[in-house]
Enzyme design. Structure first.
Site, PDB file in Angstrom:
ATOM      1  N   GLU A  17      17.632 -31.566  -9.775  1.00 29.58           N
ATOM      2  CA  GLU A  17      17.170 -32.487 -10.183  1.00 29.58           C
ATOM      3  C   GLU A  17      17.952 -33.276 -11.071  1.00 29.58           C
ATOM      4  O   GLU A  17      18.026 -34.389 -11.744  1.00 29.58           O
ATOM      5  CB  GLU A  17      15.761 -32.735 -10.906  1.00 29.58           C
ATOM      6  N   GLY A  18      19.506 -32.804 -10.702  1.00 31.84           N
ATOM      7  CA  GLY A  18      20.413 -33.184 -10.947  1.00 31.84           C
ATOM      8  C   GLY A  18      21.003 -32.248 -12.338  1.00 31.84           C
ATOM      9  O   GLY A  18      20.189 -32.306 -13.142  1.00 31.84           O
TER      10      GLY A  18
END
Length: 574
Positions: free
Chosen positions: A434-435
């Protein structure tokens, strides 16, 4: 070891950090009365302790299995998930018009905290569904919302996010999945996605994939991306799952941890029979994606809290039971429980303090989601600033606490049967997906420091600093806040290399300052009880020992990027 839901701590944080009573006083969240909040926390705790926690070790040792007919979960998971659905636990934070209970997102966060602390791999399934609900709630058509949201809200159908492709990694703009018009308002989807958590399983009747793809003639890069709704089974005339939609799970990854969570390679349209619907406007995929990603980033930060909670409980239980050596300096030479030794106490205090700090930070961010929903002035910009802190620092702390948990167990922590290693293995993905946390730091200094600037040059970052200054009393916390202010203002005008080189130490400094501010607030409201004494000691430890450590990052956050480019790439291999 038995799992104990952290209900007292959760309620304390909801009261003192989220100010959930203020939310419950509004029309939007009027259902969040004290008795409802207590019932939700206790009910989620009973489900987690009674059904989800006993499956944690099974999920790790047996794991999800790929078959030609799809992914099969270990014994017990289907029944436990059905109890989650039947109990309405997925509906907590969903608006009533979409089939939910209309309760605050912060309370939903506490439910996921409890379930994930008991079994993080399992809890990934409803966590991802929350992101799909958010995307459809904000960007879906009324027809899509009516058909899909009631089933996603209960969890009877689950949702996924399909962003990553083999050649693209974190560069979403490089994706190649294609969406071609079929002439009837639907689209033919063709491509491959990787790292899709719970991309397939046997616990729900349908899986709703949200897929980023390119339409014909779309601009290069992120400007040409659109978002599509692609169910595993197409809906029939009655809105029920019908024909298979040509979405196949090619394989599941063999991972370091999270074995209960199938991480899938999905192939769309192998037989040119995969049909999707556009969500929002064509080429509007990035906007919709960030709705999903921002929600997911908070929930990944929460996974850091979950891991830290589970690892701390395991370490405390072991330290109380393990008898080894006499207490140093004691006239009694009888062996004592290792919890009586100073260095073990140091580690346990650090685990407790860091877990509580991470929870305060993530719950605070969740509260800003609710305040933004209410239209509270400045809440959305405040949420934008604290989201990278919650995701990155929350997961960093999950890793630190899980590592300390192994250390408390000593040699037994390196042995799989104790379960301590599972927390560490499962924590390690959280700073990546998620990043990555480096991307979170880049986002903080690249986009978030300048949010909401007014004519005086002040914005959301300055407002956060001002709020912390208005409450902070601890001398070193005040010094840290001042240092964050000075560095943050300098980074707003620094060149790109210097700004990015400083981004990670700066993110850590600002995260610790924010956690210190919230912990100090908690310390002013501790009850006269065993919990209160524990909380007071954790707050003192955090302010006296952890806050000063962050001040030591000042040099790294103030340095130029020159030293990072002092070597040619080849020299790194020397």
């Amino acid at each position: 070891m038995p799992f104990t839901p952290a209900i007292t701590e959760q309620r304390f944080v909801l009261d003192r950090i989220v100010a959930i009573g203020e939310l419950g006083a509004t029309d939007r969240f009027a259902a969040a009365s004290d008795d409802v909040i207590d019932a939700v926390l206790e009910g989620a705790g009973a489900l987690a302790a009674g059904e989800w926690a006993p499956l944690n070790r099974i999920g790790d040792t047996i794991g999800a299995k790929w078959t030609p007919d799809g992914v099969v979960m270990p014994d017990g998971f289907v029944a436990a998930y059905q109890d989650y659905v039947d109990g309405g636990w997925g509906t907590i934070g969903v608006p009533e018009e979409f089939g939910g209970q209309g309760l605050p997102f912060a309370l939903q966060t506490a439910v996921l905290d409890t379930l994930g602390s008991a079994n993080m791999g399992f809890a990934l399934c409803p966590t991802l569904t929350v992101g799909a609900i958010e995307a459809l709630s904000h960007h879906g058509s009324p027809e899509q919302q009516a058909l899909y949201l009631p089933h996603l809200a209960t969890g009877a159908w689950t949702g996924t996010m399909n962003l990553t492709e083999p050649q693209a990694g974190s560069d979403v703009g490089a994706l190649r999945t294609q969406a071609t018009p079929r002439g009837d308002g639907t689209w033919s989807i063709k491509g491959t996605k990787i790292y899709i958590s719970f991309g397939d399983h046997d616990m729900a009747k349908n899986i709703v994939h949200l897929v980023l793809a390119r339409t014909p003639g779309a601009p290069e890069g992120t400007r040409g991306i659109s978002l599509f709704l692609v169910p595993k089974y197409r809906l029939d005339a009655d809105g029920k799952p019908g024909d298979f939609n040509d979405v196949r799970v090619v394989s599941i990854e063999h991972k370091m941890g999270l074995h209960a969570s199938p991480t899938c390679v999905l192939s769309f349209g192998d037989h040119d029979d995969c049909i999707g619907e556009l969500i929002g406007a064509e080429h509007g995929g990035m906007r919709a994606m960030f709705t999903m990603m921002n929600n997911a980033r908070l929930n990944v930060g929460l996974q850091g809290v979950q891991i830290a909670e589970g690892a701390t409980q395991a370490a405390v239980a072991y330290a109380r039971e393990r008898i080894q050596s006499a207490r140093a300096g004691s006239p009694d030479k009888s062996p004592v429980a290792i919890i009586d030794h100073p260095d073990v106490r140091r580690m346990l205090m650090r685990m407790k303090a860091q877990t509580q700090a991470a929870r305060a930070l993530v719950y605070y961010a969740a509260g800003q989601v609710d305040r933004a929903t209410l239209g509270e002035d400045g809440a959305m910009n405040r949420l934008e600033v604290v989201t990278p802190l919650a995701k990155a620092h929350g997961t960093d702390l999950g890793n630190e606490v899980a590592s300390l948990g192994i250390q408390v167990h000593g040699g037994m922590g390196f042995i799989e049967e104790t379960g301590a290693a599972q927390y560490f293995r499962e924590a390690r993905i959280t700073p990546i997906y998620e990043g990555t946390n480096g991307i979170q730091a880049a986002d903080l200094v690249g986009r978030k420091l300048g949010l909401g600037h007014n004519q005086d040059g002040d914005g959301a970052f300055a407002a956060l600093i001002a709020d912390m200054r208005s409450e902070a009393k601890h001398e070193r916390l005040i010094t840290l806040i001042d240092a964050c202010d000075a560095i943050g203002r300098r980074l707003q005008t620094a060149d790109a290399d210097d700004r990015l080189a400083a981004s990670y130490p700066f993110l850590t400094m600002l995260s610790v300052a924010t956690c210190g501010w919230l912990m100090e607030r908690e310390g002013r409201a501790v009850p006269d009880s065993e919990f209160g004494r524990m909380k007071a000691a954790s707050v003192r430890f955090y302010l006296d020992q952890i806050v000063p450590e962050a001040l030591g990052l000042d040099a790294a956050a103030s340095a130029s990027a020159d030293v990072l480019y002092a070597l040619e790439p080849e020299a790194f291999a020397a």
